[in-house]
Design a protein around this motif. Sequence first.
Motif, PDB file in Angstrom:
ATOM      1  N   PRO A   7       0.789  -1.148  -0.306  1.00  0.00           N
ATOM      2  CA  PRO A   7      -0.023  -0.080   0.091  1.00  0.00           C
ATOM      3  C   PRO A   7       0.789   1.378  -0.004  1.00  0.00           C
ATOM      4  O   PRO A   7       2.019   1.279   0.191  1.00  0.00           O
ATOM      5  N   ARG A   8       0.421   2.348  -0.225  1.00  0.00           N
ATOM      6  CA  ARG A   8       0.866   3.657  -0.145  1.00  0.00           C
ATOM      7  C   ARG A   8       1.610   4.127   0.877  1.00  0.00           C
ATOM      8  O   ARG A   8       2.684   4.563   1.004  1.00  0.00           O
ATOM      9  N   THR A   9       1.038   3.567   2.023  1.00  0.00           N
ATOM     10  CA  THR A   9       1.454   3.854   3.362  1.00  0.00           C
ATOM     11  C   THR A   9       2.539   2.999   3.646  1.00  0.00           C
ATOM     12  O   THR A   9       3.517   3.369   4.892  1.00  0.00           O
ATOM     13  N   ALA A  10       3.001   2.048   2.958  1.00  0.00           N
ATOM     14  CA  ALA A  10       4.087   1.366   3.100  1.00  0.00           C
ATOM     15  C   ALA A  10       5.457   1.799   2.239  1.00  0.00           C
ATOM     16  O   ALA A  10       6.361   0.934   2.201  1.00  0.00           O
ATOM     17  N   ARG A  11       5.296   3.021   1.751  1.00  0.00           N
ATOM     18  CA  ARG A  11       6.295   3.533   0.951  1.00  0.00           C
ATOM     19  C   ARG A  11       6.817   4.830   1.388  1.00  0.00           C
ATOM     20  O   ARG A  11       6.328   5.537   2.105  1.00  0.00           O
ATOM     21  N   VAL A  12       7.951   4.945   1.384  1.00  0.00           N
ATOM     22  CA  VAL A  12       8.679   6.323   1.767  1.00  0.00           C
ATOM     23  C   VAL A  12       8.818   7.207   0.413  1.00  0.00           C
ATOM     24  O   VAL A  12       9.406   7.021  -0.572  1.00  0.00           O
ATOM     25  N   ARG A  13       8.192   8.261   0.631  1.00  0.00           N
ATOM     26  CA  ARG A  13       7.836   8.986  -0.603  1.00  0.00           C
ATOM     27  C   ARG A  13       8.251  10.425  -0.485  1.00  0.00           C
ATOM     28  O   ARG A  13       8.722  11.005  -1.566  1.00  0.00           O
ATOM     29  N   ALA A  14       8.280  10.984   0.803  1.00  0.00           N
ATOM     30  CA  ALA A  14       8.649  12.309   0.898  1.00  0.00           C
ATOM     31  C   ALA A  14       9.997  12.668   0.787  1.00  0.00           C
ATOM     32  O   ALA A  14      10.957  11.959   1.652  1.00  0.00           O
ATOM     33  N   ARG A  15      10.610  13.959   0.450  1.00  0.00           N
ATOM     34  CA  ARG A  15      11.827  14.270   0.293  1.00  0.00           C
ATOM     35  C   ARG A  15      12.366  14.284   1.779  1.00  0.00           C
ATOM     36  O   ARG A  15      13.642  13.552   1.999  1.00  0.00           O
ATOM     37  N   ASN A  16      11.747  14.944   2.576  1.00  0.00           N
ATOM     38  CA  ASN A  16      12.350  15.066   4.086  1.00  0.00           C
ATOM     39  C   ASN A  16      12.456  13.733   4.665  1.00  0.00           C
ATOM     40  O   ASN A  16      13.380  13.691   5.511  1.00  0.00           O
ATOM     41  N   ASP A  17      11.726  12.518   4.283  1.00  0.00           N
ATOM     42  CA  ASP A  17      11.761  11.368   4.908  1.00  0.00           C
ATOM     43  C   ASP A  17      13.240  10.946   4.386  1.00  0.00           C
ATOM     44  O   ASP A  17      13.971  10.112   5.164  1.00  0.00           O
ATOM     45  N   PHE A  18      13.452  11.018   3.143  1.00  0.00           N
ATOM     46  CA  PHE A  18      14.448  10.255   2.562  1.00  0.00           C
ATOM     47  C   PHE A  18      15.743  11.065   3.189  1.00  0.00           C
ATOM     48  O   PHE A  18      16.788  10.623   3.543  1.00  0.00           O
ATOM     49  N   ASP A  19      15.828  12.387   3.351  1.00  0.00           N
ATOM     50  CA  ASP A  19      16.814  13.212   4.040  1.00  0.00           C
ATOM     51  C   ASP A  19      17.184  12.686   5.322  1.00  0.00           C
ATOM     52  O   ASP A  19      18.420  12.617   5.846  1.00  0.00           O
TER      53      ASP A  19
END
Length: 164
Positions: A7-19
Amino acid sequence: MTDYRFPRTARVRARNDFDRIFKHGRRVALPVLALHFSLDDPASATASAADAAACPGGARLGLAVSRKVDPRAVGRNRIKRAFRDTFRRIRHCLPAGDYVLVARPGASRQSGEALRAAFLQLLQRAGALPRGDVGGTMRAEAVATPTAPPAPAPRARDDEPPPA
């Protein structure tokens, strides 16, 4: 029955999360792949209640496959597809946290099965999955391999008398 959706909630999508994961997380690497991960502390609830309900495993995956890895979108998508499929199947076994895979240029020359094996190996090295090997210095295959069957007895030649 285990739910193997992604599901969408199981994905890291936001740039600040990656950072955040790149800056504060830990990293394990192989020549074709690097895994950056940040495991959630059970005492701190960083995810919202809606995210926790939608993603019971709590493990999220982010992918970074640049044009340096493969200039063709088809090749980059093949790599991402192999990682997503593997993650989707083992997500329920992983501890809660964020996992970001960064493919390196050698990944485009690997088969899908080799990419999956590299991903699982990194998860084991990170401590997110139990190791498949048995304690000790020998691999499990070497210990469990049966001995070779005994050699057949030599045949008697026609000019020799039969054995008594």
